[in-house]
Design an enzyme around this catalytic site. Structure first.
Site, mmCIF file in Angstrom:
data_model
loop_
_atom_site.group_PDB
_atom_site.id
_atom_site.type_symbol
_atom_site.label_atom_id
_atom_site.label_comp_id
_atom_site.label_asym_id
_atom_site.label_seq_id
_atom_site.Cartn_x
_atom_site.Cartn_y
_atom_site.Cartn_z
ATOM 1 N N LYS A 192 28.584 37.924 34.637
ATOM 2 C CA LYS A 192 27.613 38.292 33.597
ATOM 3 C C LYS A 192 28.334 38.510 32.268
ATOM 4 O O LYS A 192 27.926 38.009 31.240
ATOM 5 C CB LYS A 192 26.856 39.557 34.039
ATOM 6 C CG LYS A 192 25.811 40.003 33.061
ATOM 7 C CD LYS A 192 25.035 41.211 33.564
ATOM 8 C CE LYS A 192 24.179 41.762 32.428
ATOM 9 N NZ LYS A 192 23.454 42.972 32.781
ATOM 10 N N GLU A 202 39.055 40.722 37.706
ATOM 11 C CA GLU A 202 39.248 39.986 38.965
ATOM 12 C C GLU A 202 38.818 38.526 38.797
ATOM 13 O O GLU A 202 39.523 37.599 39.191
ATOM 14 C CB GLU A 202 38.408 40.604 40.091
ATOM 15 C CG GLU A 202 38.859 41.965 40.568
ATOM 16 C CD GLU A 202 38.173 43.108 39.825
ATOM 17 O OE1 GLU A 202 37.773 42.915 38.653
ATOM 18 O OE2 GLU A 202 38.069 44.193 40.420
ATOM 19 N N GLY A 253 23.616 43.055 37.091
ATOM 20 C CA GLY A 253 24.470 42.223 37.956
ATOM 21 C C GLY A 253 23.996 42.201 39.394
ATOM 22 O O GLY A 253 23.893 41.145 40.021
ATOM 23 N N ARG A 254 23.657 43.373 39.937
ATOM 24 C CA ARG A 254 23.266 43.427 41.355
ATOM 25 C C ARG A 254 21.824 42.972 41.577
ATOM 26 O O ARG A 254 21.333 42.987 42.713
ATOM 27 C CB ARG A 254 23.501 44.839 41.906
ATOM 28 C CG ARG A 254 22.840 45.941 41.113
ATOM 29 C CD ARG A 254 23.357 47.319 41.510
ATOM 30 N NE ARG A 254 22.842 48.378 40.660
ATOM 31 C CZ ARG A 254 23.379 48.729 39.494
ATOM 32 N NH1 ARG A 254 24.434 48.100 39.031
ATOM 33 N NH2 ARG A 254 22.856 49.706 38.788
ATOM 34 N N GLU A 296 25.338 51.259 44.141
ATOM 35 C CA GLU A 296 25.649 51.166 42.712
ATOM 36 C C GLU A 296 24.423 51.597 41.902
ATOM 37 O O GLU A 296 24.555 52.110 40.794
ATOM 38 C CB GLU A 296 26.084 49.738 42.334
ATOM 39 C CG GLU A 296 26.832 49.671 41.013
ATOM 40 C CD GLU A 296 27.545 48.346 40.785
ATOM 41 O OE1 GLU A 296 28.768 48.262 40.996
ATOM 42 O OE2 GLU A 296 26.875 47.381 40.378
ATOM 43 N N HIS A 342 28.565 47.213 70.578
ATOM 44 C CA HIS A 342 29.834 47.338 71.303
ATOM 45 C C HIS A 342 30.915 47.945 70.418
ATOM 46 O O HIS A 342 32.105 47.829 70.730
ATOM 47 C CB HIS A 342 30.255 45.956 71.826
ATOM 48 C CG HIS A 342 29.248 45.399 72.777
ATOM 49 N ND1 HIS A 342 29.275 45.655 74.130
ATOM 50 C CD2 HIS A 342 28.136 44.658 72.558
ATOM 51 C CE1 HIS A 342 28.240 45.071 74.703
ATOM 52 N NE2 HIS A 342 27.528 44.460 73.771
ATOM 53 N N LYS A 390 38.529 51.136 36.371
ATOM 54 C CA LYS A 390 38.912 49.935 35.606
ATOM 55 C C LYS A 390 39.863 50.313 34.477
ATOM 56 O O LYS A 390 40.873 49.655 34.251
ATOM 57 C CB LYS A 390 37.674 49.263 34.999
ATOM 58 C CG LYS A 390 36.800 48.509 35.955
ATOM 59 C CD LYS A 390 35.721 47.758 35.152
ATOM 60 C CE LYS A 390 34.584 47.307 36.035
ATOM 61 N NZ LYS A 390 33.447 46.741 35.312
HETATM 62 O O1 F6P Z 1 32.156 46.715 38.128
HETATM 63 C C1 F6P Z 1 30.855 46.669 38.566
HETATM 64 C C2 F6P Z 1 30.169 45.444 38.034
HETATM 65 O O2 F6P Z 1 29.870 45.617 36.693
HETATM 66 C C3 F6P Z 1 28.912 45.123 38.826
HETATM 67 O O3 F6P Z 1 27.812 45.837 38.413
HETATM 68 C C4 F6P Z 1 28.800 43.661 38.613
HETATM 69 O O4 F6P Z 1 27.953 43.062 39.538
HETATM 70 C C5 F6P Z 1 30.249 43.244 38.776
HETATM 71 O O5 F6P Z 1 30.982 44.288 38.179
HETATM 72 C C6 F6P Z 1 30.628 41.918 38.189
HETATM 73 O O6 F6P Z 1 30.385 41.878 36.824
HETATM 74 P P1 F6P Z 1 30.366 40.509 36.041
HETATM 75 O O7 F6P Z 1 29.291 39.660 36.604
HETATM 76 O O8 F6P Z 1 30.132 40.873 34.609
HETATM 77 O O9 F6P Z 1 31.719 39.856 36.224
#
Ligand code: F6P
Length: 546
Positions: free
Chosen positions: A206, A212, A266-267, A352, A383, A511
């Site tokens: 987003k 990452e 995002g979620r 979240e 199990h 972060k």
């Molecule tokens: O760090 C949490 C978050 O902001 C989530 O809410 C989001 O889904 C994820 O990181 C990834 O964010 P982006 O789509 O901006 O890379």
């Protein structure tokens, strides 16, 4: 509803808890042959049986009163009308627009967003068809066989979960892979078996700043450039983001950038272009069916009276257990192997969203909020951790999910699966009393002393709550409905707890600190200024990293 009003509601519900503690579910089932009918509801073909809960009509009436007093209906209207209910980020919450199937305008901040949404969907459709039909080809003019989505959180969990769930709709010659973790093992192991000549990457973020994702994207870019040359990059990458300029900066061709909007969290974004890898894997027509199923659930949520409204019932039961009984976790156990990533997806969606401890007004909440969500598919869970669910000291409300019809013709698998899911909820509800245990052991011919020794270990307390969600088959439409149902459940709970379900400030501190620690981890700066534990761990790392 005033803060004191919420507390008063929970206090009055507490009287119901004390009253019901005297009448376990097994007694209630014995008294009332209509209990299943009384406490089940449906949205289309999706059945929710919530009869195996610690409830009666007075409890449910009090919970529906709570929902009304907390303003669930008013807030729902505010969300639909594009009010900025995400107050800390000053944003509307409009993911429902992404799957809206009607023809009315949907205004956000004075602009109808439907034309833009439809334009992006049309773009997804043409791109998806072109890749699947071999019109869009690789730099070496080969058919794309593998799509690697690089994203994390909402830009990973949703599409990864949907792709796995819809395996029967995928093609053997086009595989979707998901890389999320900054741990280099993730991208390394994913690319190990892939060929750069036939691999397409989607950078899904987003913000297009998430460390990452940007780190994995850079490694993927290098992998393509090393094998095919720098000029190949634009043929092997697409991007999904609200940050179009940053996508261009990365070198993505304009016609391979798929936009979305800051009013999609995002979620809550699987319905947007974040679903692109799903559309590639299962075909656009199936992706469109997911949206259709979600819209059907939206209409159910928006128009069905609270008393028959699936997300409302699920949300209220969660509040009942969290705030009145003090149960802190919620298990989700799909008896559907293809939903094995659903619990992980719901962890982000729920935790979240509702893992908050201040009210909308910025004051400390005076009640518990989001439960810890976890789970694994049945029958595997039986199990592993079901021992604790049946006989542990914590009570864990559980959602079971099961299809009536499998996709494969492999008798007797599915009948056995169904027998197991029904048995688990029955066992949790009924339990096994000491008298029952004793008579069983007597029938097996054990002597009195042995029976006395063994009986306490074999007693099941029972009265353990569960919901069962039964659906005809795990189709794209049903999957869309299920996910939308859980989204609305989270909404209902957020309103009752008077929190903002749509921000996530709690992820920021880690972060920031990781950014500050990186030069120290690299050995480029001194570890001064940190606590002794962090310093000690840094020291260990630096002396062992080799
Ligand atoms: O760090 C949490 C978050 O902001 C989530 O809410 C989001 O889904 C994820 O990181 C990834 O964010 P982006 O789509 O901006 O890379």
């Amino acid at each position: 509803m005033a803060k004191s009003g919420r507390k008063a509601s929970f206090a009055s519900l507490d009287k119901h808890r004390k009253r019901l503690a005297e009448t376990p579910m097994r007694v209630q089932f014995a008294i009332d042959p209509n209990r299943f009918k009384r406490y089940s509801a449906a949205a289309g073909d999706l059945l929710l049986d919530y009869s195996k809960n610690r409830i009666d009509e007075d409890v449910m009436a009090a919970l529906f009163d709570l929902a009304r007093a907390a303003g669930v209906e008013e807030r729902r209207t505010q969300m639909c009308e594009g009010e900025h209910i995400n107050i800390t980020e000053d944003r509307a919450v409009m993911h429902m627009a992404l799957r809206y199937q009607g023809d009315k305008p949907v205004p956000v901040d004075g602009k109808d967003v439907m034309p833009d949404i439809r334009a992006v969907l049309a773009h997804i459709e043409s791109y998806t068809n072109d890749v699947r039909n071999g019109v869009i080809r690789s730099h070496t003019n080969e058919q794309i066989t593998d799509v690697v989505n690089i994203g994390i959180g909402g830009s990973d969990l949703g599409p990864a979960m949907l792709t796995l769930a819809l395996e029967p709709y995928t093609r053997a010659d086009l595989r979707a892979h998901y890389v999320s973790n900054v741990d280099g093992a993730h991208i390394h192991d994913t690319l190990k078996r892939l060929k750069p000549q036939t691999t397409m990457f989607i950078i899904a973020s987003k913000t297009f700043t998430t460390d990452e994702t940007m780190t994995n994207a850079a490694s993927a870019r290098k992998w393509i450039a090393d094998a095919l040359g720098d000029a190949a990059v634009s043929d092997h990458f697409a991007a999904v983001s609200t940050n179009i300029e940053a996508c261009k900066g990365f070198g993505i061709r304009e016609d391979r950038i798929f936009g979305f909007w800051d009013w999609v969290g995002g979620r809550y974004s699987i319905w947007s272009a974040i679903g692109l890898p799903v559309a590639l894997a299962v075909g656009y027509e199936n992706f469109a069916k997911i949206l259709k199923g979600a819209d059907a659930m939206d209409q159910h949520f928006l128009t069905t009276p609270l008393e028959q409204n699936l997300p409302v019932i699920l949300g209220l039961l969660g509040v009942w257990y969290r705030n009145v009984w003090g149960f802190s976790t919620q298990a989700v156990i799909p008896y559907d192997q293809r939903l094995s990533r659903l619990p992980a997806y719901l962890q982000q969606l729920d935790m979240e969203s509702n893992g908050k401890s201040v009210t909308l007004g910025g004051k400390a909440v005076g009640w518990s909020t989001g439960a810890i969500v976890w789970g694994e598919p049945g029958t595997n869970g039986q199990h592993a951790f079901f021992q604790l669910i049946h006989q542990g000291t914590d009570v864990i409300p559980t959602d079971f999910l099961i299809a009536a019809k499998p996709h494969e013709s492999l008798p007797p698998h599915h009948d056995k699966l169904v027998a197991n899911v029904l048995a688990q909820s029955e066992a949790l509800m009924l339990g096994k009393t000491e008298e029952e245990v004793v008579s069983e052991l007597k029938a097996r011919g054990l002597d009195k002393a042995k029976i006395k020794e063994l009986a306490p270990h074999k007693v099941f307390p029972g009265n353990r709550p569960s919901n069962t969600l039964f659906y005809p088959q795990l189709t794209p439409e049903m999957l869309g409905s299920l996910v939308a149902m859980y989204e609305h459940k989270v909404f209902v709970q957020g309103v009752i707890w008077n929190i903002n379900s749509y921000d996530q400030w709690g992820v920021e501190l880690g972060k920031q600190l990781a950014k500050a620690l990186l030069p120290k981890v690299k050995g480029e700066a001194s570890s001064d200024g940190h606590d002794s534990s962090t310093k000690g761990l840094l020291g260990y790392y630096l002396s062992h990293k080799g």
